[in-house]
Design a protein around this motif. Structure first.
Motif: not given
Length: 344
Positions: A92-119
């Motif tokens: 789990t990762k958590e954050t906060e953001h004010e969403f608007n027409a210019r910044e309509n998505d927000w989150g985590f580019t480096a959420f988790m290494p793929l090798h951990e997920i695929l194991d």
């Protein structure tokens, strides 16, 4: 969806089941789900958003193409990758953001290494299926002062990646031992994460202009500004040189770009940030030097081992020579091909 409500916040969970994960290559959106009277959706990059070997996940403001002028929603949210073997082990990762027409998505580019997920042993993917959960606390902003809107228009530029301007706001849990719920007042300016306050007190005492330049802003804007400053300070205070891998290097870059949008005078801090960012090159060089040192040490040990072996062999040779000399005393060599003969 699970639903909890308070007088000024809406908290809901949405679960997205993704099948045939190994066959996915490009970005993927979930179906729309409604929270706080607005549609949302989850955006996922199964192979990473301009990063290799990482899963990227964001919260998207649904029908972004048709958002009305001036629309905004402030949201605190969590994104989780469910562990299908042990529910207590979900990521789990958590954050906060004010969403608007210019910044309509927000989150985590480096959420988790793929090798951990695929194991297969980790339990995040079973039968080539994974589950992503979004938990969102939404607050509808009431035109929070035109001063704030002007400040955001004039001074705040979205921090975007190269693909579809997807912004990345790293998880506070990566930067601090406190969660978003553990807040405390900072000089009457707003509520800031508790772990950041002592660091902010220290730098604001040394650099009063940090507070002076924000005094005409709204409370919400000031909270964002000092939270951004606190995240950078906490990063520099808690991370060590040896920690600076690719993920943390990218993380600090994003935090620094976010902080620069608030127009603090950061001339005193920039050398420290640039030095930390330079640690990536240093660590790469240090790793190369260490590898070469290890190679030299290994060769020296091999030479030492061979010298010891040669010394032992020379001693054995001397002993063998002495034993031969003793054996040859009184011994006369004969022609082994000669006849034994006899006298007639």
């Amino acid at each position: 969806m699970e639903n909890q409500q308070t007088s000024d916040e809406t908290a809901e969970k949405f679960t997205w089941t993704i099948k045939n994960f190994s066959k996915l290559s490009s970005k993927l959106y979930s179906e729309n789900f409604f929270i706080g009277g607005h549609p949302w959706r989850i955006l996922m990059f199964p192979k990473g958003n301009n990063v290799d070997y990482l899963l990227s996940i964001y919260l998207d403001a649904g029908d972004s193409a048709n958002l009305p002028y001036g629309w905004s929603r402030f949201a605190k949210f969590k994104l989780s990758l469910i562990n299908k073997v042990n529910s207590n082990m979900k990521k789990t990762k958590e954050t906060e953001h004010e969403f608007n027409a210019r910044e309509n998505d927000w989150g985590f580019t480096a959420f988790m290494p793929l090798h951990e997920i695929l194991d297969p042993s980790t339990g995040f993917i079973v039968d080539d299926t994974c589950i992503i959960e979004a938990e969102i606390f939404v607050t509808k902003l009431e035109h929070e002062n035109q001063v704030d809107q002007a400040a955001k228009t004039d001074t705040v530029t979205p921090v975007s990646t190269q693909v579809n301007a997807v912004s990345d706001n790293p998880s506070p849990k990566e930067m601090s031992s406190t969660s978003l719920g553990e807040l405390m007042d900072f000089r009457g300016l707003g509520k800031i994460e508790q772990a950041f306050v002592p660091l902010l007190e220290e730098v604001c005492s040394r650099h009063p202009s940090l507070i002076e330049c924000q005094q005409k802003r709204s409370r919400r804007f000031i909270e964002w500004a000092f939270a951004a400053l606190g995240r950078v300070l906490h990063f520099l205070k808690t991370k060590k040189v040896k920690d600076m891998n690719d993920a943390l290097f990218m993380h600090l870059q994003i935090l620094w770009k976010e902080l620069e949008t608030f127009k603090f005078d950061l001339t005193w801090l920039e050398p420290h940030v640039q030095s930390a960012l330079g640690m990536k090159s240093y660590m790469e060089r240090a790793a190369e030097v260490k590898k070469m040192k290890d190679n030299v040490v290994a060769r020296e040990m091999e030479i030492k081992r061979l010298k010891t072996k040669i010394t032992a062999a020379e001693i054995d040779l001397e002993i063998a020579k002495r034993e031969l000399m003793k054996a040859e005393e009184g011994f006369e060599e004969r022609d082994l091909d000669g006849e034994l003969g006899y006298e007639a």
